[in-house]
Design a protein around this motif. Structure first.
Motif, PDB file in Angstrom:
ATOM      1  N   THR A  74       1.185  -1.259  -0.160  1.00  0.00           N
ATOM      2  CA  THR A  74      -0.230   0.202  -0.387  1.00  0.00           C
ATOM      3  C   THR A  74       1.318   1.661  -0.117  1.00  0.00           C
ATOM      4  OG1 THR A  74      -1.567  -1.095   1.063  1.00  0.00           O
ATOM      5  CG2 THR A  74      -1.671   1.336   1.248  1.00  0.00           C
ATOM      6  N   LEU A  75       0.691   1.870  -0.843  1.00  0.00           N
ATOM      7  CA  LEU A  75       1.522   2.924  -1.376  1.00  0.00           C
ATOM      8  C   LEU A  75       0.828   4.919  -0.831  1.00  0.00           C
ATOM      9  CD1 LEU A  75       4.332   3.890  -2.218  1.00  0.00           C
ATOM     10  CD2 LEU A  75       3.318   4.470  -4.728  1.00  0.00           C
ATOM     11  N   SER A  76       0.491   5.406  -0.082  1.00  0.00           N
ATOM     12  CA  SER A  76       0.700   7.023  -0.154  1.00  0.00           C
ATOM     13  C   SER A  76       1.804   7.932  -1.128  1.00  0.00           C
ATOM     14  CB  SER A  76       0.863   7.736   1.140  1.00  0.00           C
ATOM     15  OG  SER A  76       1.902   7.871   1.782  1.00  0.00           O
ATOM     16  N   VAL A  77       0.434   8.933  -1.633  1.00  0.00           N
ATOM     17  CA  VAL A  77       1.100   9.553  -3.080  1.00  0.00           C
ATOM     18  C   VAL A  77       0.851  11.086  -2.016  1.00  0.00           C
ATOM     19  CG1 VAL A  77       1.758  10.399  -5.070  1.00  0.00           C
ATOM     20  CG2 VAL A  77       1.206   7.791  -4.293  1.00  0.00           C
ATOM     21  N   ALA A  78       2.161  12.387  -2.632  1.00  0.00           N
ATOM     22  CA  ALA A  78       1.425  13.372  -1.390  1.00  0.00           C
ATOM     23  C   ALA A  78       1.178  14.200  -3.062  1.00  0.00           C
ATOM     24  CB  ALA A  78       2.391  14.016  -0.603  1.00  0.00           C
ATOM     25  N   CYS A  79       0.059  14.995  -3.095  1.00  0.00           N
ATOM     26  CA  CYS A  79      -0.213  15.293  -3.997  1.00  0.00           C
ATOM     27  C   CYS A  79      -1.025  16.657  -4.147  1.00  0.00           C
ATOM     28  CB  CYS A  79      -1.093  14.668  -5.503  1.00  0.00           C
ATOM     29  SG  CYS A  79      -1.131  13.374  -5.623  1.00  0.00           S
ATOM     30  N   ILE A 122      -4.098  13.205  -1.128  1.00  0.00           N
ATOM     31  CA  ILE A 122      -2.757  12.080  -0.718  1.00  0.00           C
ATOM     32  C   ILE A 122      -3.755  10.666  -1.760  1.00  0.00           C
ATOM     33  CG2 ILE A 122      -1.894  10.227   0.844  1.00  0.00           C
ATOM     34  CD1 ILE A 122      -2.253  12.839   2.608  1.00  0.00           C
ATOM     35  N   CYS A 123      -2.958  10.187  -3.154  1.00  0.00           N
ATOM     36  CA  CYS A 123      -3.854   9.225  -3.355  1.00  0.00           C
ATOM     37  C   CYS A 123      -2.725   8.075  -2.502  1.00  0.00           C
ATOM     38  CB  CYS A 123      -2.727   9.126  -4.251  1.00  0.00           C
ATOM     39  SG  CYS A 123      -3.794  10.620  -5.981  1.00  0.00           S
TER      40      CYS A 123
END
Length: 253
Positions: free
Chosen positions: A55-60, A64-65
């Protein structure tokens, strides 16, 4: 380019373009996956969720995706109401989008150490607070203490303490029982990096204008914030730096 290794698997995630993330699973030997979605804009950094598989969090920009790997017969579930459009590799699914306040650009992320009870903290240089997300519920609680311009967030390995640094050189140590804090300041520039020891009783801090690290030791057990800051000299690094400066000087002469 911001990169992040998985804690327990041979998987690397990195920001590969303005709006995309690439995930390479070197344990399986498969081709890299490209994660793209219309909600994923202006990507700044990625963080793996601890103890939770892939599981990966992506700061945008705007939030957050949250991406999760999908497997045959075990398709990842999306949060109800999530109607995103975009393309990604079939092995990964965008399962949630945590929307930031006022469409802020997320610039710092840190998961709580026990990923089975998922709490994720985020911050933006555009905001005066950081947010603690209950990822299971998709709900964020802002912690407002007039911080502003946060550059770095770090949970301790035990979850008892939390570290937050600002671009102006100040930083805060929080205890997570009542979320009270103590401010610290530095004359050595802003914090460029921080690392906790495995027991969560000490944190090393690096500064932008010094080759000396700061070692912060807690004098008593949590939730006490009684701590001492001690310098950590790095003679090997000083020697290498001096030799490099002499080399550059000789080239200029």
């Amino acid at each position: 380019m911001q990169v992040c290794w998985h804690q327990k698997k041979d998987i690397l995630a990195f920001v590969s373009a303005r709006n995309q993330v690439t995930v390479g699973d070197y344990g399986e030997g498969k081709d890299p996956c490209i994660l793209i979605n219309d909600l994923q804009r202006e990507v700044k950094l990625v963080q793996w969720r601890p103890n939770a598989g892939k599981t990966l969090s992506v700061a945008c920009k705007g939030g957050i995706c949250i991406w999760t790997a999908s497997y045959p017969g075990n398709t990842a579930c999306l949060r109800p109401g999530l109607t995103s459009r975009g393309t990604s590799d079939v092995r990964w699914t965008l399962v949630d989008f945590l929307r930031s306040h006022d469409n802020e650009q997320i610039t710092a992320l840190s998961w709580s150490p026990d990923g089975r009870y998922p709490f994720l903290t985020s911050a933006s240089y555009e905001s005066s607070s950081f947010t603690i997300w209950d990822v299971a519920q998709g709900v964020g609680t802002p912690i407002r203490r007039g911080l502003g311009s946060i550059s770095l967030l770090k949970w301790s390995p035990t979850g008892d303490y939390f570290f937050a640094a600002k671009f102006d050189g100040t930083f805060y140590l929080w205890e997570t029982n009542t979320w009270t804090s103590e401010p610290w300041s530095s004359t050595s520039g802003c914090v460029t990096g921080a690392a906790w020891d495995p027991d969560g009783r000490m944190i090393l801090v690096a500064f932008s204008e010094s080759l000396t690290l700061g070692s912060i030791h807690f004098a008593t057990k949590p939730p006490s914030l009684d701590a001492h800051l001690l310098p950590v000299e790095l003679p090997e690094l000083n020697s290498l730096t001096n030799r490099y400066l002499l080399f550059v000087s000789s080239l200029l002469d």
